[in-house]
Motif scaffolding. Structure first.
Motif, PDB file in Angstrom:
ATOM      1  N   GLY A   1      55.995  58.822  41.904  1.00  0.00           N
ATOM      2  CA  GLY A   1      55.310  58.274  40.748  1.00  0.00           C
ATOM      3  C   GLY A   1      54.486  57.067  41.145  1.00  0.00           C
ATOM      4  N   ASN A   2      53.304  56.955  40.541  1.00  0.00           N
ATOM      5  CA  ASN A   2      52.358  55.876  40.813  1.00  0.00           C
ATOM      6  C   ASN A   2      51.605  56.137  42.125  1.00  0.00           C
ATOM      7  OD1 ASN A   2      50.982  53.317  40.395  1.00  0.00           O
ATOM      8  ND2 ASN A   2      52.759  52.714  39.182  1.00  0.00           N
ATOM      9  N   ARG A   3      51.071  55.085  42.744  1.00  0.00           N
ATOM     10  CA  ARG A   3      50.067  55.241  43.790  1.00  0.00           C
ATOM     11  C   ARG A   3      50.610  54.946  45.185  1.00  0.00           C
ATOM     12  NH1 ARG A   3      47.889  53.406  39.079  1.00  0.00           N
ATOM     13  NH2 ARG A   3      46.006  54.484  38.389  1.00  0.00           N
ATOM     14  N   ILE A   4      50.063  55.666  46.155  1.00  0.00           N
ATOM     15  CA  ILE A   4      50.279  55.392  47.568  1.00  0.00           C
ATOM     16  C   ILE A   4      48.906  55.175  48.193  1.00  0.00           C
ATOM     17  CG2 ILE A   4      51.085  56.337  49.770  1.00  0.00           C
ATOM     18  CD1 ILE A   4      53.260  57.829  48.259  1.00  0.00           C
ATOM     19  N   ALA A   5      48.717  54.015  48.822  1.00  0.00           N
ATOM     20  CA  ALA A   5      47.397  53.611  49.304  1.00  0.00           C
ATOM     21  C   ALA A   5      46.831  54.596  50.324  1.00  0.00           C
ATOM     22  CB  ALA A   5      47.478  52.215  49.923  1.00  0.00           C
ATOM     23  N   LYS A   6      45.607  55.023  50.071  1.00  0.00           N
ATOM     24  CA  LYS A   6      44.837  55.889  50.973  1.00  0.00           C
ATOM     25  C   LYS A   6      45.545  57.200  51.302  1.00  0.00           C
ATOM     26  CE  LYS A   6      42.515  51.850  52.906  1.00  0.00           C
ATOM     27  NZ  LYS A   6      42.242  51.019  54.092  1.00  0.00           N
ATOM     28  N   GLY A   7      46.584  57.531  50.509  1.00  0.00           N
ATOM     29  CA  GLY A   7      47.272  58.803  50.694  1.00  0.00           C
ATOM     30  C   GLY A   7      47.972  58.935  52.025  1.00  0.00           C
ATOM     31  N   LYS A   8      48.445  57.807  52.578  1.00  0.00           N
ATOM     32  CA  LYS A   8      49.107  57.854  53.886  1.00  0.00           C
ATOM     33  C   LYS A   8      50.341  56.969  53.877  1.00  0.00           C
ATOM     34  CE  LYS A   8      44.851  58.560  56.584  1.00  0.00           C
ATOM     35  NZ  LYS A   8      44.002  58.024  57.673  1.00  0.00           N
ATOM     36  N   PHE A   9      51.353  57.396  54.621  1.00  0.00           N
ATOM     37  CA  PHE A   9      52.507  56.543  54.897  1.00  0.00           C
ATOM     38  C   PHE A   9      53.161  57.028  56.179  1.00  0.00           C
ATOM     39  CE2 PHE A   9      54.264  60.004  52.392  1.00  0.00           C
ATOM     40  CZ  PHE A   9      55.483  60.276  52.988  1.00  0.00           C
ATOM     41  N   THR A  10      53.985  56.167  56.771  1.00  0.00           N
ATOM     42  CA  THR A  10      54.621  56.476  58.055  1.00  0.00           C
ATOM     43  C   THR A  10      56.131  56.361  57.921  1.00  0.00           C
ATOM     44  OG1 THR A  10      52.699  55.666  59.290  1.00  0.00           O
ATOM     45  CG2 THR A  10      54.781  55.818  60.488  1.00  0.00           C
ATOM     46  N   LEU A  11      56.836  57.368  58.423  1.00  0.00           N
ATOM     47  CA  LEU A  11      58.293  57.355  58.503  1.00  0.00           C
ATOM     48  C   LEU A  11      58.700  57.657  59.939  1.00  0.00           C
ATOM     49  CD1 LEU A  11      59.462  59.380  55.344  1.00  0.00           C
ATOM     50  CD2 LEU A  11      59.678  56.917  55.713  1.00  0.00           C
ATOM     51  N   ASP A  12      59.463  56.745  60.547  1.00  0.00           N
ATOM     52  CA  ASP A  12      59.959  56.948  61.917  1.00  0.00           C
ATOM     53  C   ASP A  12      58.834  57.366  62.861  1.00  0.00           C
ATOM     54  OD1 ASP A  12      62.460  56.299  60.964  1.00  0.00           O
ATOM     55  OD2 ASP A  12      63.115  58.387  60.760  1.00  0.00           O
TER      56      ASP A  12
ATOM     57  N   HIS B   1      50.763  60.017  41.628  1.00  0.00           N
ATOM     58  CA  HIS B   1      51.692  60.869  40.883  1.00  0.00           C
ATOM     59  C   HIS B   1      51.973  62.210  41.549  1.00  0.00           C
ATOM     60  CE1 HIS B   1      51.926  57.941  37.836  1.00  0.00           C
ATOM     61  NE2 HIS B   1      50.994  58.360  37.004  1.00  0.00           N
ATOM     62  N   GLY B   2      52.111  62.175  42.890  1.00  0.00           N
ATOM     63  CA  GLY B   2      52.565  63.378  43.581  1.00  0.00           C
ATOM     64  C   GLY B   2      51.480  64.304  44.068  1.00  0.00           C
ATOM     65  N   GLY B   3      50.206  64.018  43.739  1.00  0.00           N
ATOM     66  CA  GLY B   3      49.124  64.793  44.320  1.00  0.00           C
ATOM     67  C   GLY B   3      48.454  65.777  43.397  1.00  0.00           C
TER      68      GLY B   3
ATOM     69  N   PRO C   1      64.071  49.213  39.374  1.00  0.00           N
ATOM     70  CA  PRO C   1      63.711  47.794  39.515  1.00  0.00           C
ATOM     71  C   PRO C   1      62.410  47.399  38.832  1.00  0.00           C
ATOM     72  CG  PRO C   1      63.123  48.960  41.515  1.00  0.00           C
ATOM     73  CD  PRO C   1      63.802  49.963  40.629  1.00  0.00           C
ATOM     74  N   ALA C   2      61.672  48.365  38.271  1.00  0.00           N
ATOM     75  CA  ALA C   2      60.353  48.034  37.735  1.00  0.00           C
ATOM     76  C   ALA C   2      59.981  48.984  36.607  1.00  0.00           C
ATOM     77  CB  ALA C   2      59.305  48.104  38.850  1.00  0.00           C
ATOM     78  N   ILE C   3      58.948  48.584  35.869  1.00  0.00           N
ATOM     79  CA  ILE C   3      58.401  49.428  34.811  1.00  0.00           C
ATOM     80  C   ILE C   3      56.882  49.295  34.808  1.00  0.00           C
ATOM     81  CG2 ILE C   3      58.653  47.628  33.032  1.00  0.00           C
ATOM     82  CD1 ILE C   3      59.335  49.904  31.042  1.00  0.00           C
ATOM     83  N   GLN C   4      56.209  50.429  34.825  1.00  0.00           N
ATOM     84  CA  GLN C   4      54.748  50.456  34.709  1.00  0.00           C
ATOM     85  C   GLN C   4      54.404  50.541  33.228  1.00  0.00           C
ATOM     86  OE1 GLN C   4      52.681  50.455  37.461  1.00  0.00           O
ATOM     87  NE2 GLN C   4      50.672  50.955  36.622  1.00  0.00           N
TER      88      GLN C   4
ATOM     89  N   HIS D   1      60.330  52.688  40.904  1.00  0.00           N
ATOM     90  CA  HIS D   1      60.208  51.728  41.989  1.00  0.00           C
ATOM     91  C   HIS D   1      58.737  51.276  42.073  1.00  0.00           C
ATOM     92  CE1 HIS D   1      64.307  52.246  43.175  1.00  0.00           C
ATOM     93  NE2 HIS D   1      64.138  51.603  44.320  1.00  0.00           N
ATOM     94  N   PHE D   2      58.466  50.328  42.953  1.00  0.00           N
ATOM     95  CA  PHE D   2      57.130  49.745  43.012  1.00  0.00           C
ATOM     96  C   PHE D   2      56.120  50.760  43.565  1.00  0.00           C
ATOM     97  CE2 PHE D   2      58.823  45.140  43.889  1.00  0.00           C
ATOM     98  CZ  PHE D   2      59.647  45.236  42.785  1.00  0.00           C
ATOM     99  N   PRO D   3      54.867  50.698  43.096  1.00  0.00           N
ATOM    100  CA  PRO D   3      53.808  51.504  43.719  1.00  0.00           C
ATOM    101  C   PRO D   3      53.631  51.122  45.188  1.00  0.00           C
ATOM    102  CG  PRO D   3      53.054  50.478  41.666  1.00  0.00           C
ATOM    103  CD  PRO D   3      54.361  49.851  42.006  1.00  0.00           C
ATOM    104  N   ASP D   4      53.246  52.086  45.986  1.00  0.00           N
ATOM    105  CA  ASP D   4      52.895  51.892  47.397  1.00  0.00           C
ATOM    106  C   ASP D   4      54.036  51.328  48.240  1.00  0.00           C
ATOM    107  OD1 ASP D   4      50.955  52.260  49.436  1.00  0.00           O
ATOM    108  OD2 ASP D   4      50.493  50.111  49.439  1.00  0.00           O
ATOM    109  N   SER D   5      55.265  51.498  47.782  1.00  0.00           N
ATOM    110  CA  SER D   5      56.406  50.987  48.552  1.00  0.00           C
ATOM    111  C   SER D   5      56.468  51.530  49.982  1.00  0.00           C
ATOM    112  CB  SER D   5      57.718  51.302  47.828  1.00  0.00           C
ATOM    113  OG  SER D   5      57.813  50.554  46.642  1.00  0.00           O
ATOM    114  N   PRO D   6      56.094  52.808  50.240  1.00  0.00           N
ATOM    115  CA  PRO D   6      56.182  53.289  51.624  1.00  0.00           C
ATOM    116  C   PRO D   6      55.322  52.491  52.607  1.00  0.00           C
ATOM    117  CG  PRO D   6      56.011  55.132  50.110  1.00  0.00           C
ATOM    118  CD  PRO D   6      55.742  53.898  49.305  1.00  0.00           C
ATOM    119  N   ASN D   7      54.294  51.814  52.094  1.00  0.00           N
ATOM    120  CA  ASN D   7      53.416  51.018  52.954  1.00  0.00           C
ATOM    121  C   ASN D   7      53.662  49.521  52.845  1.00  0.00           C
ATOM    122  OD1 ASN D   7      51.848  53.249  53.988  1.00  0.00           O
ATOM    123  ND2 ASN D   7      50.950  53.413  51.942  1.00  0.00           N
TER     124      ASN D   7
END
Length: 365
Positions: free
Chosen positions: A92-103, A119-121, A298-301, A332-338
């Motif tokens: 839910g919400n936004r991920i910047a530039k459609g990218k994130f890194t895990l491990d 919102h998932g694409g 932890p948050a509300i949009q 949770h917060f937007p763009d948390s993966p980044n």
């Protein structure tokens, strides 16, 4: 504005179902009509887990529909429909530039909102046909929705088994219980995207009074991605620590309001995450309807329907103009993966994603 109203008498709590149409794929969409013993009624379709209608009593005891939506499946399949009533995932919400890194592995997602992922694409959880079944709930009625999001779907890693349960209580509450597991490390941030209008769409939401239990909010850049700052609400238009009209400050000259065309921001809840605490309250004075939101998130949009523009006509011929609906999306917060300083949205194999949000509908005389 038109309104779609019903008046119900107390009855036995029950769930009925019927066909709501067929998707272009040939899959049938089923609508479940959930009714508590007070006469409150909520309709849910398997497509997107969408809440298509939700009635609540006003101070005269009249039950009316208080969420935006459409009378038929075709309405929800139109291009540009802004997630009315839908379950949102995987993120839910936004991920910047459609990218994130895990491990050390970078994952690329669809870009579907101002250069970002939203919102998932392109085919998020709001656009899939969920499996549904009635489940036991001693204090009302409950509907369990399940969906397996395959590894790689919309670019996300891991087979994600997702279960969402809507519990409509006899005390005029709606409890939403979210659960998910994965077989590969991934990110998850589920929410529900109903647009509320406690006047039953008789007017816009600017006259609604709102309280948000948050001393800080997340300022955003021009593409609505959080800057990383947790900014105090005191002295800003974002101060809803006490009940205030939604429209009181929404048109102030303020860069953040300019970016969002109004409120389209994430508030950092004072109590944090993990237990059910009060997140927000809303009150509509003409009807007397109240809404309280409790969540383990932890948050509300808070979103004030700024991008509605009168091009969509909904239930009963209601035209959805700007600020016809108020969204209160616990998450949770937007763009948390980044942004590693934000609360983590990572989910590992063997762990269980669990989240709850409760909407409490009431009346103030």
């Amino acid at each position: 504005m038109a309104c779609n109203s019903t008046t119900d008498q107390p009855q036995n709590a029950n769930i009925t179902s019927k066909s709501f149409g067929t998707l272009p794929s040939g899959e049938e969409v089923t609508q479940y009509i959930m009714t508590n013993n007070q006469g409150m009624e909520m309709s849910v379709i398997t497509y997107g887990g969408i809440i298509t209608s939700l009635t609540a009593p006003d101070k005269a005891g009249k039950y009316e529909d208080i969420v935006l939506g459409f009378d038929n499946l075709e309405g929800y399949l139109q291009d540009g429909v802004p997630y009315f009533g839908a379950l949102i995932g995987r993120y839910g919400n936004r991920i910047a530039k459609g990218k994130f890194t895990l491990d050390s592995t970078e994952y690329e997602l669809a870009i579907n909102n101002i250069g970002n992922h939203l919102h998932g694409g392109l085919k998020g959880f709001d656009k899939v046909n969920w499996s549904a079944k009635e489940v036991e709930y001693a204090d009302g009625v409950a509907l369990e929705l399940t969906y397996l999001s395959a590894d790689g779907e919309e670019g996300y890693p891991g087979n994600l088994e997702t279960k969402v349960t809507y519990q409509l209580g006899n005390d005029n509450t709606l409890l939403i219980d979210y659960m998910a597991t994965t077989d590969k490390k991934t990110v998850v941030n589920l929410t529900q995207h109903s647009y509320f209008n406690l006047s039953a769409m008789k007017e816009d939401v600017l006259n609604h009074q709102l309280m948000v239990n948050a001393d800080h909010f997340l300022p955003v850049d021009s593409t609505l991605i959080p800057t990383g700052e947790l900014r105090p609400v005191e002295g800003t238009p974002f101060n809803f620590t006490e009940m205030k009209k939604v429209g009181a400050d929404v048109n102030q000259e303020n860069q953040q309001l300019t970016y969002g065309l109004g409120y389209d921001h994430c508030w950092v809840l004072n109590e944090g995450a993990g237990k059910m605490d009060l997140a927000a309250k809303a009150y509509e004075p003409n009807s007397g309807r109240t809404l309280e939101v409790y969540t383990s998130e932890p948050a509300i949009q808070v979103y004030t329907g700024n991008f509605l523009d009168g091009t969509l006509t909904g239930k009963g011929g209601t035209v959805y103009n700007k600020r016809t609906g108020l969204c209160l999306e616990t998450q949770h917060f937007p763009d948390s993966p980044n942004q590693p300083e934000f609360p983590s949205t990572e989910l590992n194999p063997g762990e269980k994603y669990e989240s709850q949000t409760k909407f409490v509908f009431g009346i103030r005389e």
